[in-house]
Write an enzyme that holds these catalytic residues in place. Structure first.
Site, short mmCIF file in Angstrom:
data_model
loop_
_atom_site.label_atom_id
_atom_site.label_comp_id
_atom_site.label_asym_id
_atom_site.label_seq_id
_atom_site.Cartn_x
_atom_site.Cartn_y
_atom_site.Cartn_z
N GLY A 55 0.85 -1.20 0.00
CA GLY A 55 0.00 0.00 0.00
C GLY A 55 0.87 1.23 0.00
N HIS A 170 7.96 -7.52 -3.88
CA HIS A 170 6.65 -7.93 -4.40
C HIS A 170 6.74 -9.26 -5.17
CE1 HIS A 170 4.26 -4.31 -3.51
NE2 HIS A 170 5.45 -3.74 -3.50
N LYS A 371 -10.69 -11.17 -16.63
CA LYS A 371 -10.95 -11.27 -18.07
C LYS A 371 -10.32 -12.52 -18.71
CE LYS A 371 -12.56 -8.58 -21.44
NZ LYS A 371 -13.82 -7.87 -21.21
#
Ligand code: XMP
Length: 515
Positions: A55, A170, A371
C-alpha cells in the site's frame, strides 16, 4: 468439494489484484477485500491463508490503514507483502523508518535461512522487485530475519512460533524471478491448500446453481456483444434454455455494423436475442452533457429503463443477468477510506441503479473472474475466436471516446476512424498482439493544410494498449510504419479529422479510456 481460499486484505497497492491473479493461476481461489473487512467475515469464509497487501502508506502516517492484532490469533497462516510486512512489524512492536532513498525496481535478494518453508527450492540469491520508501530497522521480538538485499537488511522475516511470514519485495510482480515459487510455497506448503480452483468445475457448478436459483422463472440479460456477455449468455442458456431473454440495446454509440455482427453470431450460436433501437433516447439525453461521470450515469439509467420496459413485456421475469467481471467490481468499489479511489462508474456496476429499484434480482455468473479467466471459460465452451479475442468495448461506447459533447456528426466521424483502425490492425496482423485499440475524438480543432487548402478540424488520439487484465496497462510499442498508415488513412478518408496523435501513457497513471 469446497474450494480452498486465500483471503487478501487490500491496503491500496497498485499490485493487490496481481496477488489475486497469480494465486488463481496456480489453482487456488482468492478474494481481494478491503483491509477493514471484519475478522468475523474473514472467518466465515474459512480461508486457508491470509495475505496483507502492499500500500502507498507509512504505518506512522496519521490515519494510515491498520488492522486488529487479533488477526494473528486466528491460527491462519499470514503473509505480509511490502506495507503488509511493515504493518506486521509495527503491530508486534518493531521499528520502521524512512529508507535513505526510496527503493524502486530490481534488487538482489539473499536468503538468510534456507530451512524456511517460504523459500523452499529458491536459489540463495535471486532478483526481486522492490517498491518502498519505509523499511524495517528493528524486527519485533519473536521474529527472525530470513532474507536481505544490499540496501535493505531486513527484506524478509518470519515468526519463531507462528505461521507468519513477510517480504519487503513484491512476489506477485513478474520481475521477481521466483515470485510465483514463493507464492506457491506459501499457498501449498504453508497454508496446505489444494489447487481445486478449476474452471471446468466453475462451468458445471455455475450452470447447476443458475438452474436451481432461476427454477421456472425467466431471466433478462443485458447483452453487449463482448466476450463477457457472450460467455454469460452461453452459460445461462445452457442452464435454462429458452427462459433466457437476451436484450441488446443499440445505443447508437457503437462500432460500425455492430448490430449485424451480433445478430449473426447469436444466430450461429443459437442464442435468442432481441435488438432494441434506442439511439434517439440516448442521444437526446446526452445532448449538452460534458462531464464524463454524468455521461456514464445517464447511460446506466437509460440502459436500465430500456431493460425494465422490455422485461415488463415478458411474463415471469424475476432476474436480470449481467456480464460483470471481477475487475469491474474492484474498480467500481469506492473504498471507504479512499485507499484506492473509485476510478469510474463502469456502466455494468456503479453506473446502474440498485437492482431493488428495478425489482429484479441480479445474476452475475462471472463476477468472480478476471478477463483472461472468462476467455478460458469461453474457450472451454467452444465460443468462436472472434468473440473470445475481440477487444473489449465499453458499455458507454462512443460517449466516453468523444470527449466533450456527443452529437451525431461526431459519432459518424469516430465510427469511420475506428473502422479504419480495425482494418489496419488486421492488415498488419497486430490485432491479436495488442489488447485494446481505439480512437478518441478530442473537442479540440487544429489548423492543417490539405490540397493547398487550410483546414480547421478535430484532432484525434490513437490509443493502443497491452495489458494482462485491464487493471494495469502499457501503451503498445508499434512501428512508425503502422502509425503513419493509420494516421494517413484517417486524415485522408475521414472528413472532420486533420490531426492524429499517439497516446504513450501507461495505466496507471492514466486509464485506458479517456473518460
Ligand atoms: P479504464 O478506462 O478504466 O478501462 O482503464 C479498463 C477497461 O474497462 C473498459 N471500460 C468499461 N467497460 N463499461 C464496460 O463494460 C464501462 O463503463 C467501462 N469503462 C471502461 C475499458 O474499455 C477497458 O477495457
Amino acid at each position: 468439494m469446497k474450494k480452498d481460499l486465500i483471503f487478501i486484505l487490500d491496503f491500496g497497492s497498485q499490485y493487490s489484484h496481481m496477488i489475486a491473479r497469480r494465486i488463481r493461476d496456480i489453482g487456488v481461489y482468492t478474494l481481494l477485500c478491503n483491509y477493514e473487512t471484519s475478522i468475523s467475515h474473514i472467518l466465515s469464509k474459512k480461508p486457508k491463508g491470509i495475505i496483507l497487501s502492499g500500500g502507498p502508506f507509512s504505518v506512522y502516517d496519521n490515519g494510515s490503514p491498520l488492522i486488529s492484532k487479533n488477526i494473528f490469533q486466528l491460527d491462519i497462516p499470514i503473509l505480509g507483502i511490502c506495507y503488509g510486512m511493515q504493518l506486521i512489524s509495527f503491530l508486534f512492536g518493531g521499528k520502521i523508518e524512512k529508507s535513505k532513498s526510496k527503493e524502486y525496481g530490481k534488487s538482489y535478494f539473499m536468503i538468510d535461512h534456507s530451512n524456511n518453508n517460504l523459500f523452499d527450492g529458491i536459489p540463495k540469491k535471486s532478483i526481486v522487485w522492490m517498491s518502498h520508501f519505509d523499511e524495517i530497522k528493528e524486527i519485533p521480538k519473536k521474529f527472525k530475519i530470513i532474507g536481505h538485499t544490499s540496501s535493505c537488511p531486513i527484506a524478509a522475516f518470519s515468526h519463531l512460533d507462528k505461521q507468519i511470514y513477510a517480504v519487503q519485495f513484491h512476489p506477485e510482480v513478474k520481475n521477481t524471478e521466483f515470485g510465483i515459487s514463493i507464492l506457491k510455497n506459501f499457498v501449498f506448503h504453508i497454508c496446505k491448500c489444494i489447487p481445486n480452483w478449476k474452471l471446468n468445475n466453475f462451468i458445471q457448478n455455475t450452470i447447476d446453481k443458475i438452474k436451481k436459483r432461476v427454477d421456472k422463472k425467466k431471466v433478462v440479460l443485458g447483452f453487449s456483444g463482448g466476450v463477457d456477455s457472450f460467455v454469460t449468455a452461453y452459460i445461462i442458456h445452457k442452464a435454462i434454455g429458452s427462459s433466457l431473454n437476451c436484450i441488446f440495446v443499440d445505443t447508437g454509440l457503437l462500432l460500425k455494423k455492430e448490430r449485424e455482427r451480433i445478430s449473426l453470431l447469436c444466430k450461429k450460436m443459437n442464442l435468442p436475442i432481441q435488438i432494441i433501437d434506442a439511439k434517439n433516447r440516448f442521444l437526446s439525453r446526452l445532448t449538452g452533457v460534458i462531464d464524463p461521470e454524468m455521461k456514464r450515469k445517464i447511460i446506466g439509467e437509460e440502459f436500465i429503463s430500456v431493460f425494465q420496459k422490455e422485461s415488463e413485456k415478458i411474463q415471469d421475469v424475476e432476474f436480470l443477468a449481467q456480464g460483470t467481471i471481477y475487475s469491474d467490481i474492484i474498480e467500481s468499489s469506492s473504498n471507504k477510506n479512499q485507499l484506492s479511489d473509485s476510478i469510474k462508474s463502469h456502466h455494468n456496476v456503479g453506473g446502474l441503479p440498485h437492482p431493488t429499484f428495478m425489482k429484479l434480482k441480479l445474476i452475475e455468473p462471472l463476477k468472480e473472474l478476471f478477463k483472461d479467466e472468462v476467455r478460458k471459460i469461453g474457450k472451454k465452451l467452444g465460443l468462436p475466436k472472434d468473440i473470445l479475442y475481440r477487444h473489449p468495448f465499453p458499455g458507454p461506447g462512443f460517449s466516453i471516446r468523444i470527449i466533450g459533447e456527443v452529437n451525431e456528426k461526431k459519432i459518424s466521424i469516430l465510427k469511420k476512424a475506428e473502422n479504419i483502425l480495425l482494418q489496419e490492425l488486421k492488415n498488419y496482423n497486430i490485432y491479436n498482439s495488442v489488447n485494446q485499440a481505439f480512437i478518441i475524438l478530442l473537442p479540440v480543432k487544429s489548423v492543417g493544410v490539405m490540397g493547398d487548402k487550410r483546414t480547421y478540424e478535430y484532432a484525434a488520439v490513437l490509443r493502443v494498449t497491452n495489458t494482462e487484465d485491464f487493471m494495469t496497462a502499457t501503451f503498445s510499442h508499434l512501428s512508425y510504419d503502422f502509425l503513419e498508415k493509420v494516421s494517413n488513412r484517417i486524415i485522408n478518408e475521414v472528413d472532420g479529422i486533420n490531426r492524429m496523435v499517439y497516446d504513450i501513457t501507461s495505466k496507471p497513471p492514466s486509464t485506458i479510456e479517456w473518460e
